[in-house]
Design a protein around this motif. Structure first.
Motif, mmCIF file in Angstrom:
data_model
loop_
_atom_site.group_PDB
_atom_site.id
_atom_site.type_symbol
_atom_site.label_atom_id
_atom_site.label_comp_id
_atom_site.label_asym_id
_atom_site.label_seq_id
_atom_site.Cartn_x
_atom_site.Cartn_y
_atom_site.Cartn_z
ATOM 1 N N ALA A 146 0.527 -1.092 -0.176
ATOM 2 C CA ALA A 146 0.264 0.362 -0.427
ATOM 3 C C ALA A 146 0.559 1.502 -0.002
ATOM 4 O O ALA A 146 0.998 2.264 -0.730
ATOM 5 C CB ALA A 146 -1.120 0.050 1.056
ATOM 6 N N ARG A 147 1.995 1.010 0.741
ATOM 7 C CA ARG A 147 2.753 2.018 1.056
ATOM 8 C C ARG A 147 3.493 3.144 -0.480
ATOM 9 O O ARG A 147 3.763 3.759 -0.895
ATOM 10 C CB ARG A 147 4.090 2.003 1.706
ATOM 11 N N ARG A 148 4.091 1.455 -1.244
ATOM 12 C CA ARG A 148 4.527 1.744 -2.089
ATOM 13 C C ARG A 148 3.721 2.393 -2.820
ATOM 14 O O ARG A 148 4.187 2.614 -4.276
ATOM 15 C CB ARG A 148 5.025 0.410 -2.777
ATOM 16 N N THR A 149 2.853 1.296 -3.503
ATOM 17 C CA THR A 149 1.379 2.079 -4.398
ATOM 18 C C THR A 149 1.390 3.210 -4.433
ATOM 19 O O THR A 149 1.052 4.453 -5.192
ATOM 20 C CB THR A 149 0.013 1.126 -4.462
ATOM 21 N N ALA A 150 0.604 4.014 -3.045
ATOM 22 C CA ALA A 150 0.665 5.425 -2.729
ATOM 23 C C ALA A 150 1.298 6.414 -3.383
ATOM 24 O O ALA A 150 1.110 7.717 -3.332
ATOM 25 C CB ALA A 150 -0.444 5.301 -1.530
ATOM 26 N N THR A 160 -7.109 11.616 -0.748
ATOM 27 C CA THR A 160 -8.862 9.956 -0.819
ATOM 28 C C THR A 160 -8.054 9.196 -2.260
ATOM 29 O O THR A 160 -7.974 8.048 -2.740
ATOM 30 C CB THR A 160 -9.507 10.794 -1.525
ATOM 31 N N ASP A 161 -7.266 10.011 -3.300
ATOM 32 C CA ASP A 161 -6.566 9.410 -4.205
ATOM 33 C C ASP A 161 -5.071 8.695 -3.843
ATOM 34 O O ASP A 161 -5.133 7.022 -4.417
ATOM 35 C CB ASP A 161 -5.420 9.902 -5.406
ATOM 36 N N ARG A 162 -4.906 8.458 -2.958
ATOM 37 C CA ARG A 162 -3.780 7.893 -2.270
ATOM 38 C C ARG A 162 -4.573 5.785 -1.360
ATOM 39 O O ARG A 162 -3.956 5.508 -0.673
ATOM 40 C CB ARG A 162 -2.824 8.274 -1.406
ATOM 41 N N LEU A 163 -5.637 6.524 -0.758
ATOM 42 C CA LEU A 163 -6.029 5.270 0.088
ATOM 43 C C LEU A 163 -7.249 5.136 -0.680
ATOM 44 O O LEU A 163 -7.126 3.615 -0.794
ATOM 45 C CB LEU A 163 -7.458 6.447 0.553
ATOM 46 N N ARG A 164 -7.787 5.134 -1.846
ATOM 47 C CA ARG A 164 -8.041 3.813 -3.364
ATOM 48 C C ARG A 164 -6.783 2.990 -3.288
ATOM 49 O O ARG A 164 -7.393 1.977 -3.453
ATOM 50 C CB ARG A 164 -9.009 5.272 -4.307
ATOM 51 N N ALA A 165 -5.956 3.932 -4.024
ATOM 52 C CA ALA A 165 -4.929 3.051 -4.731
ATOM 53 C C ALA A 165 -3.922 2.088 -3.419
ATOM 54 O O ALA A 165 -3.267 0.690 -3.557
ATOM 55 C CB ALA A 165 -3.591 3.981 -5.123
ATOM 56 N N ALA A 166 -4.537 2.304 -1.724
ATOM 57 C CA ALA A 166 -3.749 1.725 -1.044
ATOM 58 C C ALA A 166 -4.732 0.464 -1.180
ATOM 59 O O ALA A 166 -3.927 -0.670 -0.726
ATOM 60 C CB ALA A 166 -3.599 2.288 0.489
ATOM 61 N N VAL A 167 -5.589 0.575 -0.812
ATOM 62 C CA VAL A 167 -6.920 -1.355 -1.475
ATOM 63 C C VAL A 167 -6.523 -1.056 -2.127
ATOM 64 O O VAL A 167 -6.535 -2.770 -1.468
ATOM 65 C CB VAL A 167 -8.818 -0.189 -0.980
ATOM 66 N N ALA A 168 -6.620 -0.769 -2.924
ATOM 67 C CA ALA A 168 -6.173 -2.098 -4.690
ATOM 68 C C ALA A 168 -4.948 -2.359 -4.198
ATOM 69 O O ALA A 168 -5.046 -3.720 -4.009
ATOM 70 C CB ALA A 168 -6.453 -1.147 -5.567
ATOM 71 N N ALA A 169 -3.851 -1.876 -3.429
ATOM 72 C CA ALA A 169 -2.811 -3.156 -3.331
ATOM 73 C C ALA A 169 -2.961 -3.700 -1.612
ATOM 74 O O ALA A 169 -2.503 -5.497 -2.043
ATOM 75 C CB ALA A 169 -1.368 -1.688 -2.704
ATOM 76 N N ALA A 170 -3.595 -3.198 -1.087
ATOM 77 C CA ALA A 170 -3.524 -4.346 0.038
ATOM 78 C C ALA A 170 -4.598 -5.847 -0.511
ATOM 79 O O ALA A 170 -4.448 -6.453 0.078
ATOM 80 C CB ALA A 170 -3.884 -3.044 1.061
ATOM 81 N N ALA A 171 -5.639 -5.155 -1.211
ATOM 82 C CA ALA A 171 -6.342 -6.234 -2.047
ATOM 83 C C ALA A 171 -5.257 -7.234 -2.101
ATOM 84 O O ALA A 171 -5.650 -8.478 -2.485
ATOM 85 C CB ALA A 171 -7.205 -6.050 -2.301
ATOM 86 N N ALA A 172 -4.832 -7.236 -3.180
ATOM 87 C CA ALA A 172 -3.548 -7.817 -3.815
ATOM 88 C C ALA A 172 -3.024 -8.457 -3.198
ATOM 89 O O ALA A 172 -2.310 -9.579 -3.426
ATOM 90 C CB ALA A 172 -2.796 -6.661 -4.807
ATOM 91 N N ALA A 173 -2.716 -8.528 -2.087
ATOM 92 C CA ALA A 173 -1.595 -8.142 -1.131
ATOM 93 C C ALA A 173 -1.684 -9.595 -0.539
ATOM 94 O O ALA A 173 -1.546 -10.404 0.265
ATOM 95 C CB ALA A 173 -0.491 -7.802 -0.195
ATOM 96 N N ASP A 174 -3.060 -9.798 0.143
ATOM 97 C CA ASP A 174 -4.281 -10.312 0.519
ATOM 98 C C ASP A 174 -4.515 -11.965 0.235
ATOM 99 O O ASP A 174 -5.703 -11.335 -0.686
ATOM 100 C CB ASP A 174 -4.918 -9.929 1.732
ATOM 101 N N PRO A 175 -4.270 -12.811 0.323
ATOM 102 C CA PRO A 175 -4.722 -13.902 -0.562
ATOM 103 C C PRO A 175 -6.035 -14.388 -0.490
ATOM 104 O O PRO A 175 -6.700 -15.365 -0.432
ATOM 105 C CB PRO A 175 -3.196 -14.854 -0.823
ATOM 106 N N LEU A 176 -6.254 -13.916 0.999
ATOM 107 C CA LEU A 176 -7.292 -14.326 2.264
ATOM 108 C C LEU A 176 -8.470 -13.611 1.634
ATOM 109 O O LEU A 176 -9.523 -13.798 1.914
ATOM 110 C CB LEU A 176 -7.515 -14.423 3.395
#
Length: 456
Positions: A146-150, A160-176
């Protein structure tokens, strides 16, 4: 239709009178179990989905409880029934709003946020259990992604741009992330909230007190202000996060529930909420209140600022709320806390001046956007700080609503559009504006709109 034409109010009254004498559910009881109107129960009978039998005397109907419960499981027990106005109604156990206050799971939300921190409020609206002192920890892999992407976004990007990017990155990093069981969703949520905060750039120097053991409010402070956090100001921020955690079906929450109805994972639900929140009439409204209040402080009075807003045909920011007859209870709580912050006095005086000046012509009361503006102006935060607080806080509410929606019948929010375009068939368009007459391919049926497999 075996019963629709014969059962009116009198029949339902007969159902109620015989309920204690004859085994089985009355029409009204069956409707309550199914979460529908009595008329819909008769519709189920006409479709062969339920069977009914006459009560002694023949004036009412009785239904087998096991059959009703089985139908409730198939259709989703709490399917909303249309209101008298034909609107979709959501049954929710999270937030109740009354004309002068609101409640989280039956508990006064203002009192809850005053007494407990944001994480504790979040746990309450998620589970109905209080966990004093609870702290959320971001998974290292999700936080890093999330930090790298934001950080890769352009410098002018909003929070808000950074939060949206952070959510997408965090999702990709969570296989569960696709685990939609209650415990799975809670695990994702407890990691996502601190990830959102951790992905934001720091406005000032971190002071060593913002690690995993610190509250989310403490960790959020240096993302919003380069000034040190005194205890009183930090209490305002923490309380604001708790107060804003949910507010029934606001636009962003409705968007989140629509996403959840498709069984989108919690990260996607939060992304949907963030998209709706960014509108200037929703979460971003606090930015307008900040700029207006800063101008009032700078000019030494509200009258010229209010006059310019009205002359330009703009509403005065930070005033009025369609759900409350008086002052927004969230604003009342924050104003009381801000009165205990000495450096907030100029901004508090400016806010009261805005309310008093406007009240000469329009009886509007302060809303939570004005209270957030007092905090952000006082503490040297940017205009978008209120929107950031709103987004981080409301993510907890979106998760709570997603958990409710996951146990409903999926894809239940599918309204029909009222087509107002040209009547078909129209000529096939061609380059240059000419039209080419055409006919549908052999065997095709045009415009039936009956495909039950499509949710688009």
């Amino acid at each position: 239709m075996t019963h629709d034409s014969t059962h009116g109010t009198g029949a339902q009254d007969a159902d109620a009178r015989t309920a204690s004498d004859v085994p089985g559910l009355t029409t009204r009881e069956a409707a309550e179990r199914l979460g529908v109107k009595p008329e819909t129960v008769y519709a189920y009978v006409s479709r062969g989905q339920l069977t009914s039998r006459r009560t002694p005397g023949g004036r009412g109907s009785l239904f087998d409880a096991a059959e009703v419960d089985a139908l409730a499981r198939r259709t989703g027990r709490r399917d909303p029934s249309p209101s008298a106005a034909g609107e979709l109604v959501f049954r929710t156990g999270i937030t109740l709003i009354e004309p002068d206050r609101y409640f989280f799971r039956g508990v006064d939300a203002a009192e809850l946020a005053r007494r407990y921190g944001y994480e504790e409020v979040a746990e309450w609206i998620w589970t109905g259990e209080l966990r004093p002192g609870v702290r959320f920890t971001a998974p290292a892999e999700s936080l890093g992604a999330a930090r790298r992407t934001a950080a890769a976004l352009p410098r002018h990007s909003s929070s808000t741009d950074r939060l949206r990017a952070a959510v997408a990155a965090a999702a990709a990093a969570d296989p569960l992330r696709f685990d939609l069981s209650p415990e799975g969703v809670l695990n994702s949520a407890r990691g996502l909230l601190p990830t959102l905060v951790g992905a934001l750039p720091t406005a000032g120097e971190a002071d060593g007190e913002t690690g995993a053991g610190a509250s989310l409010a403490r960790r959020l402070w240096p993302k919003l202000s380069d000034r040190p956090a005194d205890a009183a100001s930090l209490a305002v921020l923490d309380t604001a996060l708790g107060l804003l955690a949910d507010h029934d079906l606001a636009a962003s929450t409705l968007a989140a529930r629509v996403a959840a109805s498709t069984h989108a994972h919690p990260y996607a639900v939060v992304s949907a909420g963030l998209g709706a929140l960014e509108g200037p009439l929703h979460g971003a409204a606090s930015g307008s209140a900040h700029r207006m209040l800063a101008e009032v402080v700078g000019r030494g009075g509200a009258a010229p600022v209010v006059a310019e807003h009205l002359r330009a045909g703009r509403r005065v920011p930070g005033l009025g709320h369609r759900l409350y007859t008086g002052e927004d209870p969230r604003a009342s709580v924050l104003f009381a806390l801000l009165d205990e912050v000495p450096r907030a006095a100029p901004a508090m005086a400016a806010a009261r001046d805005v309310v008093a000046t406007t009240a000469r012509h329009t009886p509007l009361h302060a809303n939570v956007d004005l209270a957030l503006a007092v905090l952000s102006v006082t503490c040297g935060m940017p205009a978008e700080a209120g929107e950031t607080v709103f987004a981080v806080s409301r993510a907890a509410g979106w998760i709570a609503h997603a958990m409710e929606e996951y146990v409903e019948a999926p894809l239940r929010m599918r309204p029909s559009g009222q087509y107002i375009g040209p009547r078909p068939p129209q000529p096939l368009p061609a380059p240059g504006g000419a039209a080419v007459e055409t006919s549908p391919p052999h065997g095709a049926v045009r415009g039936t709109g009956t495909d039950p497999g499509s949710a688009n």
